[in-house]
Design a protein around this motif. Structure first.
Motif, PDB file in Angstrom:
ATOM      1  N   LEU A 120      21.285  -3.835  -4.157  1.00  0.00           N
ATOM      2  CA  LEU A 120      22.712  -4.169  -4.070  1.00  0.00           C
ATOM      3  C   LEU A 120      23.584  -2.914  -4.058  1.00  0.00           C
ATOM      4  O   LEU A 120      24.628  -2.836  -4.712  1.00  0.00           O
ATOM      5  N   GLY A 121      23.115  -1.920  -3.334  1.00  0.00           N
ATOM      6  CA  GLY A 121      23.897  -0.706  -3.172  1.00  0.00           C
ATOM      7  C   GLY A 121      23.759   0.304  -4.292  1.00  0.00           C
ATOM      8  O   GLY A 121      24.318   1.388  -4.212  1.00  0.00           O
ATOM      9  N   ALA A 122      23.018  -0.033  -5.352  1.00  0.00           N
ATOM     10  CA  ALA A 122      22.828   0.894  -6.468  1.00  0.00           C
ATOM     11  C   ALA A 122      21.363   1.286  -6.569  1.00  0.00           C
ATOM     12  O   ALA A 122      20.471   0.505  -6.235  1.00  0.00           O
ATOM     13  N   LYS A 123      21.101   2.511  -7.051  1.00  0.00           N
ATOM     14  CA  LYS A 123      19.734   2.974  -7.249  1.00  0.00           C
ATOM     15  C   LYS A 123      19.268   2.568  -8.644  1.00  0.00           C
ATOM     16  O   LYS A 123      19.804   3.038  -9.655  1.00  0.00           O
ATOM     17  N   VAL A 124      18.260   1.713  -8.687  1.00  0.00           N
ATOM     18  CA  VAL A 124      17.763   1.171  -9.948  1.00  0.00           C
ATOM     19  C   VAL A 124      16.367   1.728 -10.219  1.00  0.00           C
ATOM     20  O   VAL A 124      15.507   1.692  -9.339  1.00  0.00           O
ATOM     21  N   PRO A 125      16.120   2.234 -11.445  1.00  0.00           N
ATOM     22  CA  PRO A 125      14.770   2.713 -11.765  1.00  0.00           C
ATOM     23  C   PRO A 125      13.764   1.565 -11.776  1.00  0.00           C
ATOM     24  O   PRO A 125      13.962   0.568 -12.469  1.00  0.00           O
ATOM     25  N   VAL A 126      12.694   1.707 -11.005  1.00  0.00           N
ATOM     26  CA  VAL A 126      11.685   0.661 -10.897  1.00  0.00           C
ATOM     27  C   VAL A 126      10.304   1.301 -11.056  1.00  0.00           C
ATOM     28  O   VAL A 126       9.993   2.280 -10.387  1.00  0.00           O
ATOM     29  N   PRO A 127       9.440   0.738 -11.927  1.00  0.00           N
ATOM     30  CA  PRO A 127       8.071   1.275 -12.035  1.00  0.00           C
ATOM     31  C   PRO A 127       7.307   1.033 -10.741  1.00  0.00           C
ATOM     32  O   PRO A 127       7.443  -0.014 -10.117  1.00  0.00           O
ATOM     33  N   ASP A 128       6.497   2.007 -10.351  1.00  0.00           N
ATOM     34  CA  ASP A 128       5.666   1.880  -9.156  1.00  0.00           C
ATOM     35  C   ASP A 128       4.383   1.141  -9.541  1.00  0.00           C
ATOM     36  O   ASP A 128       3.343   1.744  -9.777  1.00  0.00           O
ATOM     37  N   ALA A 129       4.479  -0.201  -9.613  1.00  0.00           N
ATOM     38  CA  ALA A 129       3.361  -1.006 -10.110  1.00  0.00           C
ATOM     39  C   ALA A 129       2.113  -0.857  -9.253  1.00  0.00           C
ATOM     40  O   ALA A 129       0.999  -1.074  -9.730  1.00  0.00           O
ATOM     41  N   GLY A 130       2.278  -0.492  -7.990  1.00  0.00           N
ATOM     42  CA  GLY A 130       1.121  -0.314  -7.121  1.00  0.00           C
ATOM     43  C   GLY A 130       0.219   0.825  -7.549  1.00  0.00           C
ATOM     44  O   GLY A 130      -0.918   0.924  -7.102  1.00  0.00           O
ATOM     45  N   GLN A 131       0.715   1.710  -8.439  1.00  0.00           N
ATOM     46  CA  GLN A 131      -0.082   2.838  -8.905  1.00  0.00           C
ATOM     47  C   GLN A 131      -0.750   2.568 -10.252  1.00  0.00           C
ATOM     48  O   GLN A 131      -1.374   3.461 -10.820  1.00  0.00           O
ATOM     49  N   VAL A 132      -0.586   1.347 -10.797  1.00  0.00           N
ATOM     50  CA  VAL A 132      -1.398   0.973 -11.951  1.00  0.00           C
ATOM     51  C   VAL A 132      -2.859   0.974 -11.497  1.00  0.00           C
ATOM     52  O   VAL A 132      -3.199   0.376 -10.471  1.00  0.00           O
ATOM     53  N   ARG A 133      -3.740   1.643 -12.240  1.00  0.00           N
ATOM     54  CA  ARG A 133      -5.100   1.813 -11.734  1.00  0.00           C
ATOM     55  C   ARG A 133      -6.059   2.165 -12.861  1.00  0.00           C
ATOM     56  O   ARG A 133      -5.660   2.715 -13.893  1.00  0.00           O
ATOM     57  N   TRP A 134      -7.316   1.846 -12.633  1.00  0.00           N
ATOM     58  CA  TRP A 134      -8.370   2.292 -13.525  1.00  0.00           C
ATOM     59  C   TRP A 134      -8.636   3.773 -13.277  1.00  0.00           C
ATOM     60  O   TRP A 134      -8.425   4.283 -12.175  1.00  0.00           O
ATOM     61  N   ILE A 135      -9.097   4.469 -14.280  1.00  0.00           N
ATOM     62  CA  ILE A 135      -9.372   5.906 -14.192  1.00  0.00           C
ATOM     63  C   ILE A 135     -10.877   6.113 -14.160  1.00  0.00           C
ATOM     64  O   ILE A 135     -11.590   5.674 -15.063  1.00  0.00           O
ATOM     65  N   TRP A 136     -11.345   6.806 -13.121  1.00  0.00           N
ATOM     66  CA  TRP A 136     -12.780   7.090 -13.001  1.00  0.00           C
ATOM     67  C   TRP A 136     -12.993   8.594 -12.949  1.00  0.00           C
ATOM     68  O   TRP A 136     -12.165   9.324 -12.466  1.00  0.00           O
TER      69      TRP A 136
END
Length: 607
Positions: free
Chosen positions: A591-607
């Motif tokens: 809506l015209g404003a920059k809102v902080p959003v978590p990048d949920a696509g980068q939730v990941r297991w660590i190997w």
């Protein structure tokens, strides 16, 4: 890399780095539910949260960084900070914005190089600094749950136990560790065993190479080029020319995301090795101005070396020490990937890598209407002598491949002295070659270990680098693919393995100074032999990682437990990092404003 507890750190998390697989909504939600459930139930006893502050494990795990997206092709990648505030000459903190105007301070343009196109991306307005990935750590519980090789581990820093570090575990108790040509070799050593006097320990029996499992290896691959991110033209309007070139007439490559061969008969698609043959490795040791120019030239073309796009930095004050990666080494542990679409029936495909005096090949071979997946190796032609006979390492029948006008996705892996062929994400053929450290050295340098040590003794007396510390002394890889007829190649890519640099580098205005890393040079002062309760760790971002290769002191409190420098005592081990539960915060227009959003696509297991 220092890892501090997440509950004491503010700000957003950093996004995942190159090489990570995309995560669907279902998988993301399942990961979040499991991670948070474990955290609330077991927090402080079994599971504990941490935040990554620095980039020594990048791009596997990210500390403070920026994420850059090239509007010409949509490629997005993380990069460490360029613009910093210096309170004192030895300490610096990245500014909350990189490039552009911040209050009264004008940093100017922020212009990193896109690693896929090798063209600058100019960000006149700058980009916000992102803080590190937030991770959960599963605590070790002896003797039920103990560290294993290639775990990503959190532990108390032996030099300052008030802080926590995070690295990859590569050496286990009662082992000698050797870092050779970027790989890890180990041999068992009995507690209290006396090493033979006057004998090079790398020549002793019992050495084996440490191989990563599939999950760790997929995490370790660092993408160097991917044709999916090919722009139609360069910023100057010319057709884009990438690192792959056709071996004969009939190829359509320039400006194409898919490469089509319309000629007759067999042909090759070759990685352009000319930039590597012309690379002046000696320039990195020269005065600061020449070294900066050499590094800038390197980042503007494709090279099969241990470079990281994450490490690209701008010298804020050229009079101070240069920043970023200082020297580079050729990497022969490579992955070639392509989606092969034959235009006629019965075609063969092969991926070939020439390095270390040998050729390694993975192929899909047609046999009377059926196919076999084969991995093999042979001695390469040299000095006028013909190439040796192919030695088959593995051969298996395979179905449903190389159909006309259908795409077969193939991956050729050469890593940790292992050759593998993957088809549609499944292992089709796999073989190993088990060279000792002494054999590996001879094939990498074209000299025996004894000859190298004799030459190094003269070089060191003259203040020069050892051959292990000079990238120009290593063999350079030559990769290509072969097809037997007209076809189209989709998603053509090249990636390299993690590479553990054999030196610890310090930079000054007059050039580069370095010493051999622990375990990376044969000799009493650099041999790394672990006791029954000691571990050896390295950062994935090897050129810029303060890890066990470099540690030379021990905190007085830690010395009461173990006074050995360059190791992690068992009692300082905390646990294994297993999930990134809260990654990057990015600004999303709503809506015209920059809102902080978590990048949920980068939730990941660590190997």
């Amino acid at each position: 890399m220092n890892a501090t507890q997440a509950q004491t750190a503010g700000g957003g998390g950093g996004g995942g780095g190159g090489g990570g697989a995309s995560v669907g909504i279902k998988e993301t939600m399942v990961s979040l539910i499991i991670a948070f459930t474990l955290a609330f139930v077991f927090r402080g006893y079994v599971v504990e949260p941490y935040v990554i502050p620095t980039g020594s494990m990048a791009p596997t795990l990210l500390g403070a960084h920026e994420r850059v997206t090239d509007p010409a092709n949509g490629y997005s990648w993380p990069i460490t900070s360029w613009f910093e505030q210096r309170v004192d000459p030895n300490q610096s903190d990245p500014l909350p914005q990189q490039g552009g105007r911040l209050g009264k301070f004008d940093m100017g343009k922020f212009e990193p190089i896109d690693p896929m196109t090798k063209e600058p991306v100019t960000l006149e307005q700058g980009t916000p600094l992102l803080s590190g990935d937030r991770i959960f750590v599963l605590r070790y519980v002896w003797p039920v749950f103990k560290p294993t090789r290639f775990d990503v581990v959190v532990f108390k820093d032996p030099q300052d136990p008030s802080r926590n570090f995070i690295k990859r575990l590569i050496g286990l108790p009662s082992e000698q560790v050797a870092l050779i040509d970027g790989d890890v070799f180990v041999r068992k050593v009995d507690e209290g065993q006396t090493q033979p006097v006057g004998v090079n320990t790398w020549t002793l029996p019992g050495w084996t190479i440490a191989r990563k499992d599939e999950r760790a290896q997929r995490t370790a691959w660092q993408t160097l080029f991917d044709s999916r991110y090919t722009p139609l033209t360069t910023r100057s309007g010319k057709p884009f020319v990438g690192p792959w070139v056709g071996g004969s007439a009939g190829w359509e490559i320039d400006g194409k995301a898919a490469y089509t061969y319309k000629g007759a008969g067999a042909t090759t698609l070759r990685w352009n090795i000319e930039p590597d043959t012309k690379l002046d490795f000696g320039a990195f040791f020269a005065d600061a101005g020449r070294a900066r120019a050499a590094r800038d030239a390197l980042r503007r073309s494709w090279h099969l070396v241990d470079s990281y796009a994450f490490n690209e930095t701008f010298p804020v004050n050229p009079e101070k020490n240069a920043q970023g990666q200082a020297i580079f080494f050729p990497v022969s542990d490579l992955k070639m990937t392509a989606g092969v679409e034959p235009a006629s029936a019965g075609q063969d495909f092969a991926a070939v890598l020439r390095t270390r005096g040998h050729e390694f090949r993975g192929r899909l071979a047609s046999e009377g209407g059926k196919y076999r997946a084969i991995v093999e190796m042979r001695e390469a032609a040299s000095g006028g002598a013909a190439a040796g006979a192919w030695v088959v390492l593995d051969s298996r029948p395979i179905e449903g491949v190389m159909a006309v006008n259908a795409v077969t996705n193939v991956e050729f892996w050469h890593a940790d002295q292992q050759v593998q062929l993957w088809v549609e994400g499944k292992l089709a053929a796999s073989g190993e070659y088990n060279w000792s450290p002494e054999q590996r050295v001879a094939r990498v340098f074209g000299k025996t270990l004894g000859e190298i040590m004799a030459q190094d003794s003269v070089s060191l007396s003259q203040g020069k680098s050892t051959q292990f510390g000079y990238g120009g002394a290593y063999c350079k890889p030559e990769p290509w693919m072969e097809v037997s007829g007209p076809c189209t190649m989709h998603r053509v890519s090249m990636a390299r393995d993690l590479y553990y640099e054999p030196v610890i580098v310090n930079q000054s205005p007059s050039g580069v100074f370095m010493r051999s890393a622990a375990g990376a040079y044969p000799g009493q002062s650099t041999d790394k032999i672990l006791g029954s309760a000691q571990y050896f760790v390295c950062g994935d971002n090897s050129p810029l990682s303060a890890d066990a290769r470099a540690w030379q002191m021990v905190d007085p409190w830690v010395s009461e437990i173990d006074s050995t420098p360059g190791v992690v005592p068992e009692k300082l081990m905390i646990g294994k990092a297993f999930v990134v539960y809260f990654p990057a915060i990015h600004q999303k227009p709503i809506l015209g404003a920059k809102v902080p959003v978590p990048d949920a696509g980068q939730v990941r297991w660590i190997w």
